[in-house]
Structure formats: structure tokens, C-alpha cells
Write a protein that holds these residues in place. Structure first.
Motif, PDB file in Angstrom:
ATOM      1  N   GLY A 177       0.785  -1.232   0.000  1.00 47.37           N
ATOM      2  CA  GLY A 177       0.000   0.000   0.000  1.00 47.37           C
ATOM      3  C   GLY A 177       0.813   1.275   0.000  1.00 47.37           C
ATOM      4  N   VAL A 178       2.131   1.168  -0.137  1.00 50.42           N
ATOM      5  CA  VAL A 178       2.985   2.357  -0.107  1.00 50.42           C
ATOM      6  C   VAL A 178       3.564   2.591  -1.497  1.00 50.42           C
ATOM      7  CG1 VAL A 178       4.985   3.470   0.940  1.00 50.42           C
ATOM      8  CG2 VAL A 178       3.556   1.911   2.300  1.00 50.42           C
ATOM      9  N   GLN A 179       3.302   3.767  -2.043  1.00 51.90           N
ATOM     10  CA  GLN A 179       3.804   4.125  -3.365  1.00 51.90           C
ATOM     11  C   GLN A 179       5.056   4.976  -3.224  1.00 51.90           C
ATOM     12  OE1 GLN A 179       0.966   6.141  -5.876  1.00 51.90           O
ATOM     13  NE2 GLN A 179       2.529   6.771  -7.345  1.00 51.90           N
ATOM     14  N   VAL A 180       6.091   4.621  -3.970  1.00 55.39           N
ATOM     15  CA  VAL A 180       7.361   5.350  -3.924  1.00 55.39           C
ATOM     16  C   VAL A 180       7.665   5.884  -5.325  1.00 55.39           C
ATOM     17  CG1 VAL A 180       9.781   5.263  -3.250  1.00 55.39           C
ATOM     18  CG2 VAL A 180       8.133   3.726  -2.144  1.00 55.39           C
ATOM     19  N   THR A 181       7.941   7.177  -5.411  1.00 54.59           N
ATOM     20  CA  THR A 181       8.173   7.819  -6.706  1.00 54.59           C
ATOM     21  C   THR A 181       9.516   8.531  -6.709  1.00 54.59           C
ATOM     22  OG1 THR A 181       5.802   8.172  -7.043  1.00 54.59           O
ATOM     23  CG2 THR A 181       7.293   9.506  -8.367  1.00 54.59           C
ATOM     24  N   ALA A 182      10.254   8.364  -7.794  1.00 51.98           N
ATOM     25  CA  ALA A 182      11.507   9.089  -7.992  1.00 51.98           C
ATOM     26  C   ALA A 182      11.255  10.290  -8.899  1.00 51.98           C
ATOM     27  CB  ALA A 182      12.559   8.177  -8.628  1.00 51.98           C
ATOM     28  N   VAL A 183      11.674  11.463  -8.460  1.00 51.28           N
ATOM     29  CA  VAL A 183      11.575  12.680  -9.267  1.00 51.28           C
ATOM     30  C   VAL A 183      12.979  13.065  -9.702  1.00 51.28           C
ATOM     31  CG1 VAL A 183      10.928  15.106  -9.294  1.00 51.28           C
ATOM     32  CG2 VAL A 183       9.500  13.455  -8.060  1.00 51.28           C
ATOM     33  N   LEU A 184      13.179  13.132 -11.021  1.00 49.71           N
ATOM     34  CA  LEU A 184      14.506  13.415 -11.572  1.00 49.71           C
ATOM     35  C   LEU A 184      14.468  14.740 -12.332  1.00 49.71           C
ATOM     36  CD1 LEU A 184      14.034  10.123 -11.627  1.00 49.71           C
ATOM     37  CD2 LEU A 184      16.227  10.180 -12.798  1.00 49.71           C
ATOM     38  N   PRO A 185      14.761  15.837 -11.665  1.00 46.79           N
ATOM     39  CA  PRO A 185      14.773  17.120 -12.374  1.00 46.79           C
ATOM     40  C   PRO A 185      16.131  17.415 -12.998  1.00 46.79           C
ATOM     41  CG  PRO A 185      14.986  17.481 -10.020  1.00 46.79           C
ATOM     42  CD  PRO A 185      14.891  15.995 -10.224  1.00 46.79           C
ATOM     43  N   GLY A 186      16.096  18.184 -14.083  1.00 48.37           N
ATOM     44  CA  GLY A 186      17.314  18.797 -14.587  1.00 48.37           C
ATOM     45  C   GLY A 186      17.670  19.949 -13.661  1.00 48.37           C
ATOM     46  N   ALA A 187      18.455  20.897 -14.137  1.00 48.99           N
ATOM     47  CA  ALA A 187      18.905  21.994 -13.285  1.00 48.99           C
ATOM     48  C   ALA A 187      17.725  22.829 -12.792  1.00 48.99           C
ATOM     49  CB  ALA A 187      19.879  22.880 -14.054  1.00 48.99           C
ATOM     50  N   VAL A 188      17.672  23.033 -11.473  1.00 48.66           N
ATOM     51  CA  VAL A 188      16.622  23.819 -10.826  1.00 48.66           C
ATOM     52  C   VAL A 188      17.268  25.041 -10.180  1.00 48.66           C
ATOM     53  CG1 VAL A 188      14.738  23.801  -9.146  1.00 48.66           C
ATOM     54  CG2 VAL A 188      15.371  21.680 -10.336  1.00 48.66           C
TER      55      VAL A 188
END
Length: 239
Positions: A177-188
Motif C-alpha cells: 500500500g505504499v507508493q514510492v516515486t523518484a523525481v529526476l529534475p534537470g537543473a533547478v
């Protein structure tokens, strides 16, 4: 149409919340009525962020490299609100030098904060979420976690590690029941670049407020599918 109303009253813990992506995400979530738990080493910075908010967030000193500090942070969040619905791991540091001349202490610090810190927060909040049969974890990685960039040896090593950790957690927790998401941004455009020489052109980077909105959008997706990984880039590319 995105229903931001579903975030009202949900408890969301954010690390690295005194500046940059963590701060911008916290400010946006405050406007949407979430219960916020904000952690960072910079207590004065946290208090400044809290003073800008309409709500009364729980603010705590947090060193993500120290397991006892992470345990206290998670424990206080849970005891205050009963449960934590979302963890957003934004704490991170970057030192950009050629790999062969990089100070070993800088390398160790990046691995400790970026990778170990993410692990510890996922561990202690994740245990709670599994017990509650539900929760969301969002790990801020970086495009440097998938792409070799000159001068990013230590930073990339830590971020490649965070992405690997996130993918394993997805497999381990998906059925619980646990969702894990990776966020991969370019330069911020964040304070991360303040100490970088020569100064990059920050005008072409992702505005930090824009990335914060993308993160919040992830929390408001319709049921029936999950987002494991998302790459968010500046209009002209990585930079």
C-alpha cells in the motif's frame, strides 16, 4: 482536472524544508491546507518559512544523516497528527569538482546526506506507512542520477544510489500500500548554485516554484495507476 482539495488535512513531512525545493513545496502545500511537518538543519531558516505560512506547521531540527534525529522527527510527526500520509525527501547537498581532485570529505558528505539520509527517512516513515497499509514517498533524485555529467562524480554517485534505492523500495512496498516515486529534475534554480564557480545561467533553469507544483501534482493523480519515476527538464535541456 486536478483535485487539490484531496490534500486538505493530509499530513505531509518534508525534509530539507528550510530552502530550495523543500521550502517551495511546503509553501504550496500550505496554501492547499495540508498538515505540514518540516525538517532541516537550519532552524532559523525553518522558522522563517513557517512565519510565511497560513497554517501552524510542526517545525523540527533534523539531521538526516543521524538516525536518532530521523527517528525523533518521524516519531514527533506521528504522535502529533496520528499518522503521516506523505514523505517528501528534499534534503540534499552538492559539491561539483573533478572527481580526481575532489576532497574526500566532500564525497563522503554527499553520500551521507543524499543517500544515507534518504534511506533513513524512507526506513522510519516507511515502517509507519506499512503499518497503516498506505502512504506516499517521493524521493528527489536528479538527472545526475541517470546521466554522467563532468564535475559531478560524488553527486552522481549519491544520486545514482538514491535512484537504485527508490526502485528497490518500489518493489518491496508496492504490495503493502505504499507508493514510492523518484523525481529526476534537470537543473533547478535553487541556492545549490550559489557556491558554484563559474556561475551558471540560472535564468534557463527550472523555477523552483514550478518544480514544487510538479511534485504536488504527483500527489493528486487519479487512482488505478501509479507513477514510479518522472523526469522534469528545463525547456532547453539539462543545462
Amino acid at each position: 482536472m486536478i483535485d487539490f482539495g484531496q490534500l486538505r488535512g493530509r499530513t505531509i513531512a518534508i525534509t530539507g524544508a528550510s530552502k530550495g525545493i523543500g521550502k517551495a513545496t511546503a509553501v504550496f502545500l500550505d496554501q492547499l491546507g495540508a498538515n505540514l511537518v518540516l525538517g532541516a538543519r537550519n532552524e532559523n531558516g525553518l522558522k522563517s518559512v513557517a512565519s510565511q505560512m497560513h497554517s501552524n506547521p510542526l517545525v523540527m531540527s533534523l539531521d538526516v544523516t543521524d538516525e536518532s534525529s530521523v527517528r525523533r522527527f518521524a516519531g514527533q510527526a506521528i504522535s502529533t497528527y496520528g499518522k503521516v500520509d506523505v514523505l517528501i525527501n528534499c534534503a540534499g547537498i552538492g559539491v561539483f569538482q573533478p572527481t580526481l581532485t575532489m576532497d574526500t570529505d566532500d564525497f563522503d558528505r554527499m553520500v551521507s546526506v543524499n543517500l544515507r539520509g534518504t534511506f533513513l527517512c524512507c526506513k522510519h516513515f516507511g515502517q509507519h506507512m506499512v503499518q497503516n497499509h498506505g502512504g506516499r514517498i517521493i524521493n528527489l533524485v536528479s538527472i545526475a542520477g541517470t546521466t554522467a555529467l563532468s564535475g559531478c562524480g560524488g553527486y552522481s554517485a549519491s544520486k545514482f544510489g538514491v535512484l537504485g534505492l527508490t526502485r528497490v523500495l518500489q518493489m518491496e512496498l508496492r504490495g503493502k500500500g505504499v507508493q514510492v516515486t523518484a523525481v529526476l529534475p534537470g537543473a533547478v534554480h535553487t541556492p545549490l548554485w550559489d557556491l558554484v564557480e563559474p556561475k551558471p545561467d540560472t535564468s534557463q533553469m527550472i523555477p523552483v516554484e514550478s518544480l514544487a507544483k510538479h511534485i504536488v501534482y504527483l500527489l493528486c493523480q487519479p487512482e488505478g495507476a501509479v507513477i514510479d519515476e518522472i523526469t522534469i527538464m528545463p525547456p532547453l535541456g539539462i543545462l
